[in-house]
Design an enzyme around this catalytic site. Sequence first.
Site, PDB file in Angstrom:
ATOM      1  N   ARG A   1       0.806  -1.220   0.000  1.00  0.00           N
ATOM      2  CA  ARG A   1       0.000   0.000   0.000  1.00  0.00           C
ATOM      3  C   ARG A   1       0.850   1.287   0.000  1.00  0.00           C
ATOM      4  NH1 ARG A   1      -5.483   0.337  -1.204  1.00  0.00           N
ATOM      5  NH2 ARG A   1      -5.104  -1.783  -1.842  1.00  0.00           N
TER       6      ARG A   1
ATOM      7  N   THR B   1     -15.654  14.780  -3.776  1.00  0.00           N
ATOM      8  CA  THR B   1     -17.109  14.838  -3.779  1.00  0.00           C
ATOM      9  C   THR B   1     -17.646  13.523  -3.238  1.00  0.00           C
ATOM     10  OG1 THR B   1     -19.115  15.134  -5.091  1.00  0.00           O
ATOM     11  CG2 THR B   1     -17.229  14.182  -6.246  1.00  0.00           C
ATOM     12  N   HIS B   2     -18.625  13.643  -2.321  1.00  0.00           N
ATOM     13  CA  HIS B   2     -19.171  12.459  -1.647  1.00  0.00           C
ATOM     14  C   HIS B   2     -20.697  12.471  -1.769  1.00  0.00           C
ATOM     15  CE1 HIS B   2     -19.320   9.146   1.163  1.00  0.00           C
ATOM     16  NE2 HIS B   2     -20.319   9.764   1.763  1.00  0.00           N
TER      17      HIS B   2
ATOM     18  N   ASP C   1      -8.577  15.379   4.079  1.00  0.00           N
ATOM     19  CA  ASP C   1      -7.517  15.270   5.075  1.00  0.00           C
ATOM     20  C   ASP C   1      -7.199  13.783   5.262  1.00  0.00           C
ATOM     21  OD1 ASP C   1      -9.503  14.191   6.653  1.00  0.00           O
ATOM     22  OD2 ASP C   1      -9.628  15.892   8.035  1.00  0.00           O
TER      23      ASP C   1
HETATM   24  C1  GAR Z   1     -20.139   9.903  -7.298  1.00  0.00           C
HETATM   25  O1  GAR Z   1     -21.462   9.920  -6.847  1.00  0.00           O
HETATM   26  C2  GAR Z   1     -19.189  10.162  -6.133  1.00  0.00           C
HETATM   27  O2  GAR Z   1     -19.696  11.020  -5.170  1.00  0.00           O
HETATM   28  C3  GAR Z   1     -19.037   8.783  -5.556  1.00  0.00           C
HETATM   29  O3  GAR Z   1     -18.932   7.958  -6.685  1.00  0.00           O
HETATM   30  C4  GAR Z   1     -19.708   8.512  -7.745  1.00  0.00           C
HETATM   31  C5  GAR Z   1     -18.846   8.547  -8.986  1.00  0.00           C
HETATM   32  O4  GAR Z   1     -19.594   8.824 -10.120  1.00  0.00           O
HETATM   33  N1  GAR Z   1     -17.907   8.732  -4.694  1.00  0.00           N
HETATM   34  C6  GAR Z   1     -17.876   8.023  -3.575  1.00  0.00           C
HETATM   35  O5  GAR Z   1     -18.784   7.313  -3.183  1.00  0.00           O
HETATM   36  C7  GAR Z   1     -16.583   8.167  -2.787  1.00  0.00           C
HETATM   37  N2  GAR Z   1     -16.696   7.529  -1.509  1.00  0.00           N
HETATM   38  P1  GAR Z   1     -18.894   9.225 -11.495  1.00  0.00           P
HETATM   39  O6  GAR Z   1     -17.767   8.220 -11.758  1.00  0.00           O
HETATM   40  O7  GAR Z   1     -19.983   9.113 -12.505  1.00  0.00           O
HETATM   41  O8  GAR Z   1     -18.372  10.638 -11.360  1.00  0.00           O
END
Ligand code: GAR
Length: 198
Positions: free
Chosen positions: A65, A106-107, A139
């Site tokens: 890792r 983005t979450h 972070d």
């Molecule tokens: C998005 O909804 C993002 O927020 C999520 O994966 C999706 C990606 O969509 N991320 C997470 O869950 C991170 N923990 P995309 O590949 O179509 O942009």
Amino acid sequence: TTRLVVLVSGGGSNLAALLARHDDPAYGARVVGVVTDRPDAGALDLAQEAGVPTAVVVPGDFEDRPAWNRGVAEAIAVFSPDLVVLAGFMRILSPVVVDRFSIVNTHPALLPSFPGAHGVRDALAYGVKVTGCTVHVVDAGVDTGPILAQAAVPVLDDDDESTLHERIKVAERSLLVETVGRAAREGLAVEEGRARIG
Ligand code: GAR
């Protein structure tokens, strides 16, 4: 113009939204590189179609890792970014990456509720009536960094994970594009655990 490197693991709808704006000088940010942990990520095709260089850094190709994290840091550094955007990047990054770059994520939930890999599923399972999306500074923790912006999305009675996620993603794309653009144009600061644009 702010140089963006976008990290992706999936289909790349958020990447596509950034690419749709980045030719506009008024937007203030340009995607100069895309890095993925998955050679099969659909987002790679989007980057290639847009003429953006890509790097694939697969954990299985590294001894452990820490070595993979060093590989990710080097792959990002090649593009000399001003800001790194995690847009559906589904792995945890160590301080080797997190402390070296300015990074936003983005979450698909209203943090601090429902962090982790299944933000949509967990919100649905809990039975909340409102969920949404969060753009935050990354972070060393998992989805714990200071929040920059959030948008609420209602949960409908007949939602399943997929319909709810699709509705969240509509809100998420605009929130991410708007927040990254503002951060690029006005600057991003973290002070006493709070994130601020401008
Ligand atoms: C998005 O909804 C993002 O927020 C999520 O994966 C999706 C990606 O969509 N991320 C997470 O869950 C991170 N923990 P995309 O590949 O179509 O942009």
